[in-house]
Design an enzyme around this catalytic site. Structure first.
Site, PDB file in Angstrom:
ATOM      1  N   GLU A   1      66.634  -2.326 -12.828  1.00 41.78           N
ATOM      2  CA  GLU A   1      65.612  -1.918 -11.847  1.00 41.78           C
ATOM      3  C   GLU A   1      65.922  -0.598 -11.151  1.00 41.78           C
ATOM      4  OE1 GLU A   1      65.138  -5.323  -9.288  1.00 41.78           O
ATOM      5  OE2 GLU A   1      64.573  -6.626 -10.947  1.00 41.78           O
TER       6      GLU A   1
ATOM      7  N   ASN B   1      67.269  -2.810 -17.990  1.00 40.39           N
ATOM      8  CA  ASN B   1      66.337  -3.911 -17.717  1.00 40.39           C
ATOM      9  C   ASN B   1      65.480  -3.580 -16.502  1.00 40.39           C
ATOM     10  OD1 ASN B   1      65.553  -6.736 -18.251  1.00 40.39           O
ATOM     11  ND2 ASN B   1      66.498  -7.200 -16.267  1.00 40.39           N
TER      12      ASN B   1
ATOM     13  N   HIS C   1      57.479 -10.496 -15.531  1.00 40.01           N
ATOM     14  CA  HIS C   1      57.025 -11.409 -14.471  1.00 40.01           C
ATOM     15  C   HIS C   1      55.531 -11.150 -14.257  1.00 40.01           C
ATOM     16  CE1 HIS C   1      61.057 -12.678 -13.408  1.00 40.01           C
ATOM     17  NE2 HIS C   1      61.441 -11.414 -13.299  1.00 40.01           N
TER      18      HIS C   1
ATOM     19  N   GLU D   1      62.928 -11.985 -18.621  1.00 42.73           N
ATOM     20  CA  GLU D   1      62.768 -12.863 -17.441  1.00 42.73           C
ATOM     21  C   GLU D   1      61.350 -13.421 -17.385  1.00 42.73           C
ATOM     22  OE1 GLU D   1      64.043 -10.862 -13.845  1.00 42.73           O
ATOM     23  OE2 GLU D   1      65.743  -9.927 -14.856  1.00 42.73           O
TER      24      GLU D   1
ATOM     25  N   ASP E   1      58.026 -15.124 -16.879  1.00 46.53           N
ATOM     26  CA  ASP E   1      57.306 -16.204 -16.195  1.00 46.53           C
ATOM     27  C   ASP E   1      55.897 -15.713 -15.922  1.00 46.53           C
ATOM     28  OD1 ASP E   1      57.820 -14.547 -13.974  1.00 46.53           O
ATOM     29  OD2 ASP E   1      59.243 -15.926 -13.060  1.00 46.53           O
TER      30      ASP E   1
HETATM   31  O1  G3I Z   1      72.390 -20.100  -2.452  1.00 47.80           O
HETATM   32  C1  G3I Z   1      71.872 -19.688  -1.192  1.00 47.80           C
HETATM   33  C2  G3I Z   1      71.802 -20.850  -0.242  1.00 47.80           C
HETATM   34  O2  G3I Z   1      73.094 -21.338  -0.014  1.00 47.80           O
HETATM   35  C3  G3I Z   1      71.134 -20.402   1.036  1.00 47.80           C
HETATM   36  O3  G3I Z   1      70.949 -21.498   1.867  1.00 47.80           O
HETATM   37  C4  G3I Z   1      69.785 -19.782   0.747  1.00 47.80           C
HETATM   38  C5  G3I Z   1      69.127 -19.247   2.028  1.00 47.80           C
HETATM   39  O4  G3I Z   1      68.200 -18.243   1.752  1.00 47.80           O
HETATM   40  O5  G3I Z   1      69.952 -18.705  -0.151  1.00 47.80           O
HETATM   41  C6  G3I Z   1      70.503 -19.101  -1.402  1.00 47.80           C
HETATM   42  O6  G3I Z   1      70.621 -17.961  -2.220  1.00 47.80           O
HETATM   43  C7  G3I Z   1      69.421 -17.470  -2.762  1.00 47.80           C
HETATM   44  C8  G3I Z   1      69.569 -17.402  -4.282  1.00 47.80           C
HETATM   45  O7  G3I Z   1      68.444 -16.811  -4.863  1.00 47.80           O
HETATM   46  C9  G3I Z   1      69.780 -18.781  -4.903  1.00 47.80           C
HETATM   47  O8  G3I Z   1      68.658 -19.556  -4.711  1.00 47.80           O
HETATM   48  C10 G3I Z   1      69.175 -16.075  -2.222  1.00 47.80           C
HETATM   49  O9  G3I Z   1      68.880 -16.143  -0.834  1.00 47.80           O
HETATM   50  C11 G3I Z   1      68.018 -15.445  -2.934  1.00 47.80           C
HETATM   51  O10 G3I Z   1      67.929 -14.082  -2.534  1.00 47.80           O
HETATM   52  C12 G3I Z   1      68.225 -15.488  -4.433  1.00 47.80           C
HETATM   53  O11 G3I Z   1      67.073 -14.990  -5.057  1.00 47.80           O
HETATM   54  C13 G3I Z   1      67.267 -14.539  -6.379  1.00 47.80           C
HETATM   55  C14 G3I Z   1      66.712 -13.134  -6.503  1.00 47.80           C
HETATM   56  O12 G3I Z   1      66.827 -12.696  -7.833  1.00 47.80           O
HETATM   57  C15 G3I Z   1      67.476 -12.182  -5.604  1.00 47.80           C
HETATM   58  O13 G3I Z   1      67.088 -10.886  -5.826  1.00 47.80           O
HETATM   59  C16 G3I Z   1      66.531 -15.466  -7.322  1.00 47.80           C
HETATM   60  O14 G3I Z   1      67.169 -16.743  -7.329  1.00 47.80           O
HETATM   61  C17 G3I Z   1      66.541 -14.882  -8.740  1.00 47.80           C
HETATM   62  O15 G3I Z   1      65.680 -15.642  -9.539  1.00 47.80           O
HETATM   63  C18 G3I Z   1      66.043 -13.461  -8.697  1.00 47.80           C
HETATM   64  O16 G3I Z   1      66.119 -12.941  -9.983  1.00 47.80           O
HETATM   65  C19 G3I Z   1      65.638 -11.614 -10.140  1.00 47.80           C
HETATM   66  C20 G3I Z   1      66.457 -10.966 -11.206  1.00 47.80           C
HETATM   67  O17 G3I Z   1      67.829 -11.019 -10.880  1.00 47.80           O
HETATM   68  C21 G3I Z   1      66.028  -9.511 -11.433  1.00 47.80           C
HETATM   69  N1  G3I Z   1      64.617  -9.424 -11.698  1.00 47.80           N
HETATM   70  C22 G3I Z   1      63.767 -10.098 -10.718  1.00 47.80           C
HETATM   71  C23 G3I Z   1      64.164 -11.551 -10.570  1.00 47.80           C
HETATM   72  C24 G3I Z   1      63.222 -12.279  -9.657  1.00 47.80           C
HETATM   73  O18 G3I Z   1      63.292 -11.777  -8.358  1.00 47.80           O
END
Ligand code: G3I
Length: 464
Positions: A171, A213, A249, A278, A280
């Protein structure tokens, strides 16, 4: 981002086991006697991974380490997928929470699960403006550049030999019509930060494919044109890059573009693999199913589109769960989108050039009742990737094992689409659940990566 609150009710599909169809069998009588027309075997995959494998592609999913104790989740994962991407566990904040102190616990769990089950791994992501640990967010200039190089080196070295493809840089381009790089602390270290990351990754893990990516690059637009210009320049100047990932996405505000296939193709024409990384698609029912089918068909129509990964398993596993954007509902039932994707995989016709999955139909029945194996190699100083093609004899197989003799000092570090017993000397590679059954003359491929001198003897093959 818009989303649908409607829940797809799922589409539990009766499992009928492996379907094998005789394409043609005709018997004709002429005055001189009987002419037996050819009977060639074709088959359809009954899971996403087997159907994709028969087209020479992988089918993967994002995986979260904390869900590996969920039996429904793991059951679907092991049945349907042959590639995994750690959803968050390989990111900078997860792997280097304090500078110079690396934590691979959760990522190692996912890699271990993949290896135990004959799946490959997409690494995600080495250098990204987002999900940086706090200490990196506070760095700039040469200190940040050095930290990035060290991070890429350490993580890619830790997983050396275990990664199919790395999202080396994620990105890095701005949204909208500017075609500019995204402003970030990494970008402000100098425009060459991306190629430095790629060169560093190649040195650390020469066997992994190295990908750029991004999202909103799925059709031709200012952003994808800018990525196209960058990777064209990299190819021209010999910056090591092997693939471009298209996150894909989609939702109603950002649907599958009409020129999706054409856009994949123009990147492939640069001599790069393309991957859907990715996927969806928010929605439900037939509209969602058609969109998944169209994406799948587009990949199959581009010979260098080597695989598709969805960004999670069940709708409830999604980073945007309210949009029900995945192939399985919250209970793990197959949705219409699943069936459409599987049918599209089974209906495609174009084998990839980089990894052909099927041989030409035999003009005579294949010899013997067992199986044969052949070996092809990609080598570099100190290591290699081996691809072994297993072909069933006239009785077909319910299972197979290929045995490879390795030179002294050579060791297997990672295998995919097969399970190895031992890693040095005489190594046996047995089929995994989804590729043991082959019809007469049908082929499947597995691979392994190794350190040391590559094998030179033709593998032996036994069938059951
Ligand atoms: O694990 C913690 C948890 O302990 C806490 O209570 C909670 C509170 O907000 O956060 C949890 O972590 C989160 C994590 O996902 C696991 O669920 C983070 O806040 C959250 O920011 C994180 O989001 C991820 C996101 O990337 C961050 O940028 C998504 O799961 C993940 O699917 C997403 O993936 C990205 C790719 O890496 C790049 N392309 C876009 C894609 C979708 O956004």
């Amino acid at each position: 981002m818009s989303s649908s609150a409607l829940h797809d009710r799922g589409n539990a599909r009766v499992r009928t086991g492996r379907r094998a169809a005789l394409v043609s069998a005709a018997v004709g009588t002429v005055a001189a006697g009987m002419v037996l027309a050819l009977a060639t075997a074709a088959s359809a995959g009954t899971t996403l991974a087997t159907a994709a494998a028969e087209k020479g592609r992988y089918f993967g999913t994002a995986v979260a380490a904390n869900k590996l104790s969920d039996s429904t989740y793991v059951g679907i994962l092991n049945r349907e997928f042959d590639m995994v991407t750690p959803e968050n566990e390989m990111k900078w904040d997860a792997t280097e929470p304090s500078q110079g102190q690396f934590n691979y616990t959760n990522a190692d769990r996912i890699v271990g699960h993949a290896q135990t089950n004959g799946m490959r791994v997409r690494g995600h992501a080495l250098a990204w403006h987002s999900q940086q640990p706090g200490w990196a967010q506070n760095l700039s200039g040469s200190a940040l550049r050095s930290a990035m190089v060290n991070h890429v080196t350490q993580v890619a070295t830790h997983y050396r030999g275990k990664i199919h493809s790395w999202d080396v840089v994620n990105e890095a381009f701005a949204d909208g019509g500017s075609g500019a790089r995204r402003d970030s602390n990494l970008q402000r270290t100098g425009n060459d930060w991306i190629e430095v990351a790629f060169r560093t990754a190649r040195t650390a893990d020469p066997g992994a494919k190295l990908c750029y990516n991004d999202y909103n690059t799925d059709g031709q637009n200012a952003k994808s044109n800018a990525v196209y210009a960058m990777v064209s320049d990299f190819k021209a100047r010999g910056v090591p890059i092997d693939c471009v990932g298209f996150q894909s996405h989609f939702n109603s505000a950002s649907p599958v573009p009409a020129d999706y296939q054409a856009n994949l193709q123009r990147f492939a024409n640069l001599g790069l693999d393309v991957q859907i990384t990715e996927l969806d698609i928010e929605g439900s029912g037939t509209a969602q199913a058609n969109s998944f089918a169209n994406v799948t068909k587009a990949c199959l129509a581009v010979s260098r589109c080597t695989g598709i990964s969805v960004w999670g398993i069940r709708d409830t596993d999604s980073w945007r769960a309210s949009g029900t954007p995945l192939l399985f509902d919250g209970n793990g039932n197959k949705k219409a989108a699943y069936t459409a994707t599987l049918d599209a995989l089974n209906g495609g016709t174009t084998p990839p050039t980089s990894a052909p999955s099927t041989t030409a139909p035999p003009t005579t029945p294949p010899p013997g009742t067992g199986c044969t194996a052949s070996l092809s190699l990609q080598t570099w100083t100190g290591g290699f990737v081996a691809t072994v093609r297993v072909t069933a004899g006239s009785a077909g197989t319910n299972g197979w094992a290929a045995t490879v003799t390795l030179p002294a000092g050579t060791a297997v570090t990672n295998a995919w689409n097969a399970q190895n017993s031992g890693s040095t000397g005489t190594v046996r590679f047995g089929n995994v659940a989804y590729n043991g059954q082959l019809t007469a003359g049908q082929s499947t491929e597995f691979g392994f990566q190794g350190t040391g001198t590559p094998p030179s003897d033709t593998p032996s093959c036994t069938a059951s």
